[in-house]
Design a protein around this motif. Structure first.
Motif, PDB file in Angstrom:
ATOM      1  N   MET A   1     -12.119 -45.435  27.620  1.00 20.43           N
ATOM      2  CA  MET A   1     -11.862 -44.846  26.309  1.00 20.43           C
ATOM      3  C   MET A   1     -11.113 -45.848  25.440  1.00 20.43           C
ATOM      4  SD  MET A   1     -13.114 -41.766  26.278  1.00 20.43           S
ATOM      5  CE  MET A   1     -12.314 -40.890  24.960  1.00 20.43           C
ATOM      6  N   GLU A   2     -11.507 -45.903  24.194  1.00 18.06           N
ATOM      7  CA  GLU A   2     -10.881 -46.830  23.263  1.00 18.06           C
ATOM      8  C   GLU A   2      -9.643 -46.183  22.654  1.00 18.06           C
ATOM      9  OE1 GLU A   2     -12.476 -49.723  19.800  1.00 18.06           O
ATOM     10  OE2 GLU A   2     -13.330 -47.724  19.909  1.00 18.06           O
ATOM     11  N   SER A   3      -8.572 -46.947  22.618  1.00 17.13           N
ATOM     12  CA  SER A   3      -7.353 -46.405  22.021  1.00 17.13           C
ATOM     13  C   SER A   3      -7.438 -46.479  20.515  1.00 17.13           C
ATOM     14  CB  SER A   3      -6.133 -47.180  22.520  1.00 17.13           C
ATOM     15  OG  SER A   3      -6.128 -48.475  21.975  1.00 17.13           O
ATOM     16  N   LYS A   4      -6.693 -45.627  19.863  1.00 18.95           N
ATOM     17  CA  LYS A   4      -6.662 -45.571  18.399  1.00 18.95           C
ATOM     18  C   LYS A   4      -6.188 -46.906  17.813  1.00 18.95           C
ATOM     19  CE  LYS A   4      -6.698 -42.491  14.866  1.00 18.95           C
ATOM     20  NZ  LYS A   4      -7.926 -42.094  14.270  1.00 18.95           N
ATOM     21  N   GLU A   5      -5.240 -47.566  18.515  1.00 21.98           N
ATOM     22  CA  GLU A   5      -4.672 -48.812  18.021  1.00 21.98           C
ATOM     23  C   GLU A   5      -5.698 -49.933  17.974  1.00 21.98           C
ATOM     24  OE1 GLU A   5      -2.889 -47.128  20.696  1.00 21.98           O
ATOM     25  OE2 GLU A   5      -1.963 -46.015  19.073  1.00 21.98           O
ATOM     26  N   SER A   6      -6.668 -49.929  18.893  1.00 18.86           N
ATOM     27  CA  SER A   6      -7.617 -51.030  18.958  1.00 18.86           C
ATOM     28  C   SER A   6      -8.804 -50.845  18.008  1.00 18.86           C
ATOM     29  CB  SER A   6      -8.116 -51.220  20.396  1.00 18.86           C
ATOM     30  OG  SER A   6      -8.869 -50.089  20.795  1.00 18.86           O
ATOM     31  N   LYS A   7      -8.896 -49.712  17.365  1.00 16.85           N
ATOM     32  CA  LYS A   7      -9.996 -49.464  16.448  1.00 16.85           C
ATOM     33  C   LYS A   7      -9.691 -50.097  15.090  1.00 16.85           C
ATOM     34  CE  LYS A   7     -12.766 -45.819  14.323  1.00 16.85           C
ATOM     35  NZ  LYS A   7     -13.080 -44.394  14.284  1.00 16.85           N
ATOM     36  N   LYS A   8     -10.560 -50.997  14.673  1.00 12.35           N
ATOM     37  CA  LYS A   8     -10.437 -51.620  13.351  1.00 12.35           C
ATOM     38  C   LYS A   8     -11.728 -51.334  12.600  1.00 12.35           C
ATOM     39  CE  LYS A   8      -8.691 -55.616  12.510  1.00 12.35           C
ATOM     40  NZ  LYS A   8      -8.440 -57.087  12.522  1.00 12.35           N
ATOM     41  N   MET A   9     -11.641 -50.423  11.651  1.00  5.75           N
ATOM     42  CA  MET A   9     -12.840 -49.985  10.950  1.00  5.75           C
ATOM     43  C   MET A   9     -13.005 -50.684   9.608  1.00  5.75           C
ATOM     44  SD  MET A   9     -14.305 -46.364   9.445  1.00  5.75           S
ATOM     45  CE  MET A   9     -12.945 -46.134   8.407  1.00  5.75           C
ATOM     46  N   VAL A  10     -14.252 -51.037   9.328  1.00  5.91           N
ATOM     47  CA  VAL A  10     -14.648 -51.515   8.017  1.00  5.91           C
ATOM     48  C   VAL A  10     -15.418 -50.379   7.363  1.00  5.91           C
ATOM     49  CG1 VAL A  10     -16.018 -53.203   6.734  1.00  5.91           C
ATOM     50  CG2 VAL A  10     -14.850 -53.891   8.847  1.00  5.91           C
ATOM     51  N   PHE A  11     -14.982 -49.989   6.181  1.00  3.57           N
ATOM     52  CA  PHE A  11     -15.677 -48.939   5.438  1.00  3.57           C
ATOM     53  C   PHE A  11     -16.389 -49.580   4.250  1.00  3.57           C
ATOM     54  CE2 PHE A  11     -15.606 -45.509   2.128  1.00  3.57           C
ATOM     55  CZ  PHE A  11     -16.594 -44.727   2.710  1.00  3.57           C
ATOM     56  N   VAL A  12     -17.673 -49.265   4.118  1.00  2.35           N
ATOM     57  CA  VAL A  12     -18.499 -49.783   3.027  1.00  2.35           C
ATOM     58  C   VAL A  12     -18.880 -48.615   2.137  1.00  2.35           C
ATOM     59  CG1 VAL A  12     -20.649 -50.963   2.433  1.00  2.35           C
ATOM     60  CG2 VAL A  12     -19.440 -51.569   4.543  1.00  2.35           C
ATOM     61  N   THR A  13     -18.703 -48.776   0.821  1.00  5.58           N
ATOM     62  CA  THR A  13     -19.097 -47.717  -0.101  1.00  5.58           C
ATOM     63  C   THR A  13     -19.903 -48.269  -1.271  1.00  5.58           C
ATOM     64  OG1 THR A  13     -18.336 -45.917  -1.545  1.00  5.58           O
ATOM     65  CG2 THR A  13     -16.847 -47.798  -1.298  1.00  5.58           C
ATOM     66  N   VAL A  14     -20.964 -47.548  -1.612  1.00  8.82           N
ATOM     67  CA  VAL A  14     -21.770 -47.893  -2.789  1.00  8.82           C
ATOM     68  C   VAL A  14     -21.578 -46.867  -3.891  1.00  8.82           C
ATOM     69  CG1 VAL A  14     -23.494 -49.071  -1.366  1.00  8.82           C
ATOM     70  CG2 VAL A  14     -23.892 -46.707  -2.059  1.00  8.82           C
ATOM     71  N   GLY A  15     -20.691 -45.881  -3.656  1.00  7.78           N
ATOM     72  CA  GLY A  15     -20.474 -44.837  -4.656  1.00  7.78           C
ATOM     73  C   GLY A  15     -21.665 -43.905  -4.743  1.00  7.78           C
ATOM     74  N   SER A  58     -23.873 -47.901  18.927  1.00 11.00           N
ATOM     75  CA  SER A  58     -22.768 -47.154  19.530  1.00 11.00           C
ATOM     76  C   SER A  58     -21.556 -48.036  19.777  1.00 11.00           C
ATOM     77  CB  SER A  58     -23.218 -46.522  20.852  1.00 11.00           C
ATOM     78  OG  SER A  58     -23.462 -47.538  21.815  1.00 11.00           O
ATOM     79  N   GLY A  59     -21.778 -49.323  19.966  1.00 12.61           N
ATOM     80  CA  GLY A  59     -20.674 -50.226  20.261  1.00 12.61           C
ATOM     81  C   GLY A  59     -20.231 -50.184  21.712  1.00 12.61           C
ATOM     82  N   GLU A  60     -20.927 -49.405  22.551  1.00 13.74           N
ATOM     83  CA  GLU A  60     -20.530 -49.270  23.954  1.00 13.74           C
ATOM     84  C   GLU A  60     -20.627 -50.586  24.706  1.00 13.74           C
ATOM     85  OE1 GLU A  60     -22.823 -46.101  25.643  1.00 13.74           O
ATOM     86  OE2 GLU A  60     -21.914 -44.596  24.338  1.00 13.74           O
ATOM     87  N   ASP A  61     -21.509 -51.475  24.250  1.00 13.02           N
ATOM     88  CA  ASP A  61     -21.681 -52.768  24.926  1.00 13.02           C
ATOM     89  C   ASP A  61     -20.677 -53.811  24.426  1.00 13.02           C
ATOM     90  OD1 ASP A  61     -22.637 -53.211  22.387  1.00 13.02           O
ATOM     91  OD2 ASP A  61     -24.591 -53.986  23.013  1.00 13.02           O
ATOM     92  N   GLY A  62     -19.691 -53.375  23.655  1.00 12.38           N
ATOM     93  CA  GLY A  62     -18.697 -54.297  23.123  1.00 12.38           C
ATOM     94  C   GLY A  62     -19.033 -54.833  21.747  1.00 12.38           C
ATOM     95  N   SER A  63     -20.228 -54.469  21.251  1.00 14.20           N
ATOM     96  CA  SER A  63     -20.615 -54.914  19.913  1.00 14.20           C
ATOM     97  C   SER A  63     -19.978 -53.995  18.861  1.00 14.20           C
ATOM     98  CB  SER A  63     -22.142 -54.904  19.762  1.00 14.20           C
ATOM     99  OG  SER A  63     -22.633 -53.578  19.850  1.00 14.20           O
ATOM    100  N   LEU A  64     -20.153 -54.360  17.624  1.00 14.46           N
ATOM    101  CA  LEU A  64     -19.646 -53.570  16.507  1.00 14.46           C
ATOM    102  C   LEU A  64     -20.360 -52.220  16.473  1.00 14.46           C
ATOM    103  CD1 LEU A  64     -17.777 -54.000  13.944  1.00 14.46           C
ATOM    104  CD2 LEU A  64     -19.858 -54.620  12.740  1.00 14.46           C
ATOM    105  N   ALA A  65     -19.608 -51.137  16.481  1.00 14.27           N
ATOM    106  CA  ALA A  65     -20.199 -49.801  16.352  1.00 14.27           C
ATOM    107  C   ALA A  65     -20.534 -49.583  14.875  1.00 14.27           C
ATOM    108  CB  ALA A  65     -19.220 -48.740  16.839  1.00 14.27           C
ATOM    109  N   VAL A  66     -21.745 -49.108  14.585  1.00 16.17           N
ATOM    110  CA  VAL A  66     -22.188 -48.935  13.206  1.00 16.17           C
ATOM    111  C   VAL A  66     -22.705 -47.513  13.010  1.00 16.17           C
ATOM    112  CG1 VAL A  66     -23.754 -49.758  11.389  1.00 16.17           C
ATOM    113  CG2 VAL A  66     -22.895 -51.370  13.105  1.00 16.17           C
ATOM    114  N   ASP A  67     -22.246 -46.876  11.934  1.00 13.72           N
ATOM    115  CA  ASP A  67     -22.733 -45.550  11.563  1.00 13.72           C
ATOM    116  C   ASP A  67     -22.836 -45.506  10.040  1.00 13.72           C
ATOM    117  OD1 ASP A  67     -23.665 -42.975  11.856  1.00 13.72           O
ATOM    118  OD2 ASP A  67     -21.758 -42.152  12.571  1.00 13.72           O
ATOM    119  N   TYR A  68     -23.538 -44.511   9.528  1.00 12.31           N
ATOM    120  CA  TYR A  68     -23.692 -44.392   8.078  1.00 12.31           C
ATOM    121  C   TYR A  68     -23.846 -42.940   7.675  1.00 12.31           C
ATOM    122  CZ  TYR A  68     -28.704 -43.844   9.027  1.00 12.31           C
ATOM    123  OH  TYR A  68     -29.913 -43.392   9.488  1.00 12.31           O
TER     124      TYR A  68
END
Length: 174
Positions: A1-15, A58-68
């Motif tokens: 399980m990933e801890s809250k502290e290790s989560k670094k999210m990038v948020f993208v918005t187009v309005g 999903s990011g389960e493999d250690g890659s960047l998790a992406v959702d939209y």
């Protein structure tokens, strides 16, 4: 399980607009790899009216998790929880992010006619409050960005000014 502290999210918005070039850019392997190399773990894209749907990971493999998602009644919580924001050049989105003191990359939509938004973004970038890019240079800006070089935007209530500017130019408030 990933801890809250290790989560670094990038948020993208187009309005409320359609800005497929920005969504395509952040969906590119180049941009995703640059974000991962900077320690970001999650990418959440608000794609508005766009017709390009980014890849989900999903990011389960250690890659960047992406959702939209397309729209939300409010993006305030996403802005608050993000470590980095990549935004279209709408004045409302820019000033809301700066008010929160979040690092910001503004991506100018060069397809808009009479794009006054680029002038605002470039001026704020010149003052070191944010980074400015276009879809083609986004990966380079991420690669070269130094968040410590950003200067906090002086506090003030810019919302009325932003709304007035948008109204004057015939743009919806965002």
């Amino acid at each position: 399980m990933e801890s809250k502290e290790s989560k670094k999210m990038v948020f993208v918005t187009v309005g409320t607009t359609s800005f497929d070039a920005l969504v395509r850019a952040v969906d590119s392997p180049q941009v995703r790899d640059e974000l991962s190399s900077k320690g970001y773990t999650h990418l959440l894209i608000q794609m508005g009216r766009g017709s390009y749907f980014p890849s989900k990971f999903s990011g389960e493999d250690g890659s960047l998790a992406v959702d939209y998602f397309t729209f939300s009644p409010s993006i305030a919580d996403h802005l608050k929880s993000a470590s980095l924001i990549i935004s279209h050049a709408g004045s409302g989105s820019i000033f809301e992010t700066l008010r929160l003191g979040k690092p910001l990359i503004v991506v100018v939509n060069e397809d808009l006619m009479d794009n006054h938004q680029s002038e605002l973004a470039e001026e704020l970038a010149d003052r070191k409050h944010l980074f400015c890019a276009n879809p083609q240079t986004l990966h380079q800006i991420i690669s070269n960005m130094n968040l410590d070089s950003l200067v906090p935007y002086p506090p003030g209530d810019s919302v009325p000014v932003a709304k007035l500017i948008n109204r004057f130019f015939g743009f919806p408030d965002d």
